[in-house]
Design a protein around this motif. Structure first.
Motif, PDB file in Angstrom:
ATOM      1  N   SER A  77      -2.192   2.737   6.478  1.00  0.00           N
ATOM      2  CA  SER A  77      -3.429   3.368   6.317  1.00  0.00           C
ATOM      3  C   SER A  77      -3.903   4.252   7.444  1.00  0.00           C
ATOM      4  N   ARG A 102      -1.829   1.727  -0.675  1.00  0.00           N
ATOM      5  CA  ARG A 102      -2.208   0.901  -1.685  1.00  0.00           C
ATOM      6  C   ARG A 102      -0.927   0.552  -2.585  1.00  0.00           C
ATOM      7  N   ASP A 125       0.411  -4.345   9.101  1.00  0.00           N
ATOM      8  CA  ASP A 125      -0.556  -4.826   8.398  1.00  0.00           C
ATOM      9  C   ASP A 125       0.282  -5.009   6.967  1.00  0.00           C
ATOM     10  N   PRO A 255     -10.970  -1.311   6.951  1.00  0.00           N
ATOM     11  CA  PRO A 255     -10.090  -1.341   5.501  1.00  0.00           C
ATOM     12  C   PRO A 255     -11.037  -0.768   4.287  1.00  0.00           C
ATOM     13  N   ARG A 256     -12.531  -1.184   4.535  1.00  0.00           N
ATOM     14  CA  ARG A 256     -13.245  -0.482   3.294  1.00  0.00           C
ATOM     15  C   ARG A 256     -14.125   0.389   3.906  1.00  0.00           C
TER      16      ARG A 256
END
Length: 542
Positions: A77, A102, A125, A255-256
């Protein structure tokens, strides 16, 4: 011999050497050594520091036996190390192969195999993805992104510090020619398997210049850019334009996505531009925090990846003023097909002479609307959107059949349908693959979706064709209500009766709390169709 042939005969073919794209960083470091290049979670990296790290990382990659032409997969990411590995790959003449973070390990394995990668870097991660190094022969994990890493693959910081400690971190960028690949840009794979579009150093240099010319004119080192989309795709292209001008790039590794955090960063860092997709921009301008933060520094909000519905355009213009820039383009053309600049966006329909279009051809790009046989069609007639120009990619890697279908008489066939007006403005009417045939009539979902969004009840909608034993295909609508709306099926049907031709009516209508989206924030018919099947919602199947 004609004059043209004689002139050609006198030209001696020469190598078309071009600048290695990583040189942009070194140029910015020479001019602006102490200016911020990156601000990631409030940690500042200057241009001098970034250039030093990239040169050291390039030496690390070379120490690992990697060099020109090698394909290096990156699964991560958004993070600082992702940018560093991209630029270090460019610097040694290797090919960067980023994934959508993703995707599953199995999907990443397919990309690795189809791209013929020999090494990869993976964020800590994603340990399941990192195991590709043990399952794919000849593939090695050369570095971890984030933290100290693992014993098998130390983190980039560890590797860079060790290389610097050894001394002599000066690295000369690898010589590259115009057609040398630098990036395998995977298509989203909404139909069939993803394909690796080959982007080259020369082509990308044109794209960067074109973005600066047509999308963000006047951008300088005084500007600042916010990242709100994955750097593995369109946002990564946008990032390179900022590098070329020495402008700072700011983003969070949370992450969001948070609209509140985005508006706060825009106010604090005096952000002047960012790239996004319509669904994310819609989320931002409809969030109450837009009214609590200063966004007067914004000059360009560039949106692409999908058409933006007119109602959403108007909301954004009302909240933000004349800062919207639309472009239309595919990964294969690296976004360079059309542009609709800020002075051609207006909240009032009457003040917008090219309402419903996605703009005119980008500088150096030619658009042709063609029929099924490749014959150019006159203004006003619908056909396939085809393009040519220096932004067009070199082709799909190791996929001659896909290349044969994608090119015709030198034109790249986008697979999108549209029409040009007499002034050269393009209206997209849908994807050829989105069209469905119901009772012998061709139906284009895009037209119906645009109309439905004007009813005042629906804020997101997807219309798609599904098999039907009687009609061949029928339309299915999935929508999301506006926050203050109440659903009345009879009233909505009455509205359809008065606004949409009967044969175009969706035969099945579903209201969901939200629409599932792709990893790039797009509403895709493939994902909606799969979700309908999963829920057992479809009552007819051929």
């Amino acid at each position: 011999m004609t004059h043209a042939a004689a002139a050609t005969h006198l030209i001696t073919p020469v190598s078309r050497r071009v600048m290695n794209l990583a040189t942009f960083v070194s140029q910015a470091a020479a001019r602006l050594p102490d200016r911020p290049a990156l601000i990631v979670d409030d940690t500042v990296t200057t241009w001098a520091q970034l250039d030093h790290r990239i040169q050291a990382l390039a030496l690390v990659l070379q120490d690992a036996g990697l060099g020109k032409g090698d394909r290096i997969l990156t699964h991560a990411s958004n993070c600082r190390e992702q940018i560093e590995i991209m630029l270090a790959c460019f610097r040694i003449g290797a090919v960067w192969v980023p994934t959508n973070f993703r995707i599953t390990p199995e999907e990443a394995e397919y990309l690795a195999q189809s791209a013929g990668v020999c090494a990869f870097t993976c964020h800590v991660d994603f340990p399941d993805h990192a195991r590709l190094a043990t399952t794919l022969p000849g593939l090695k994990l050369v570095a971890s992104l984030g933290g100290p890493g693992t014993p098998q693959a130390p983190g980039i910081d560890v590797l860079i510090d060790a290389r610097i400690a050894r001394g002599g971190v000066s690295h000369s960028a690898q010589r590259v020619d115009y057609d040398d690949p630098c990036w395998f840009f995977f298509t989203s794979g909404t139909t069939g398997k993803p394909k690796a579009a080959v982007l080259t150093h020369g082509q990308m240099a044109f794209v960067i210049n074109n973005h600066l010319c047509d999308l963000m004119p006047g951008t300088t080192w005084r500007d600042a850019s916010l990242v709100v989309a994955p750097l593995s795709h369109g946002a990564g292209i946008h990032y390179l334009t900022q590098v070329a001008r020495g402008a700072a790039t700011i983003f969070s590794t949370q992450p969001r996505f948070s609209p509140e955090a985005a508006w706060e960063a825009i106010a604090r860092h005096r952000i002047s531009n960012f790239f996004t997709v319509p669904t994310i921009l819609k989320l931002m301008v409809e969030h109450e925090s837009v009214d609590r933060h200063d966004h007067s520094s914004l000059r360009y909000i560039i949106y692409a990846g999908a058409p933006m519905y007119r109602a959403d355009q108007q909301t954004a213009l009302r909240k933000l003023g004349p800062v919207l820039v639309q472009y239309f383009g595919l990964g294969e053309v690296t976004g360079n097909i059309t542009v609709l600049p800020p002075d051609e966006h207006h909240e009032d329909d009457g003040a917008m002479p090219h309402l419903g279009t996605c703009g005119h051809a980008r500088t150096g790009i030619e658009i042709s609307i063609q029929d099924a046989d490749g014959k150019p069609l006159p203004p006003g007639e619908q056909g396939e959107i085809c393009v040519c120009g220096p932004a067009v990619f070199a082709g799909y890697y190791n996929n001659p059949e896909a290349n044969r279908k994608a090119f015709r008489n030198g034109w790249f066939r986008t697979g999108d349908l549209g029409r040009l007006d007499a002034q050269g403005y393009l209206t997209i009417t849908g994807r050829e693959s989105d069209m469905y045939i119901s009772g012998g009539s061709n139906i284009y979902p895009r037209e119906i979706e645009e109309k439905i969004l004007t009813c005042g009840l629906i804020k997101e909608v997807c219309v798609l064709g599904v098999p039907d034993p009687k009609w061949g295909e029928i339309g299915v609508m999935v929508g999301v209500l506006r926050d203050d709306a109440e659903w009345n099926p009879d009233a909505f049907q009455a509205w359809l009766d008065g606004n949409v031709a009967r044969y175009k009516h969706p035969r099945q209508i579903f209201i969901w709390p939200e629409l599932p989206k792709s990893g790039y924030g797009k509403i895709t018919k493939k994902i909606i169709y799969q979700e309908l099947l999963k829920r057992g919602s479809l009552t007819t199947q051929a």
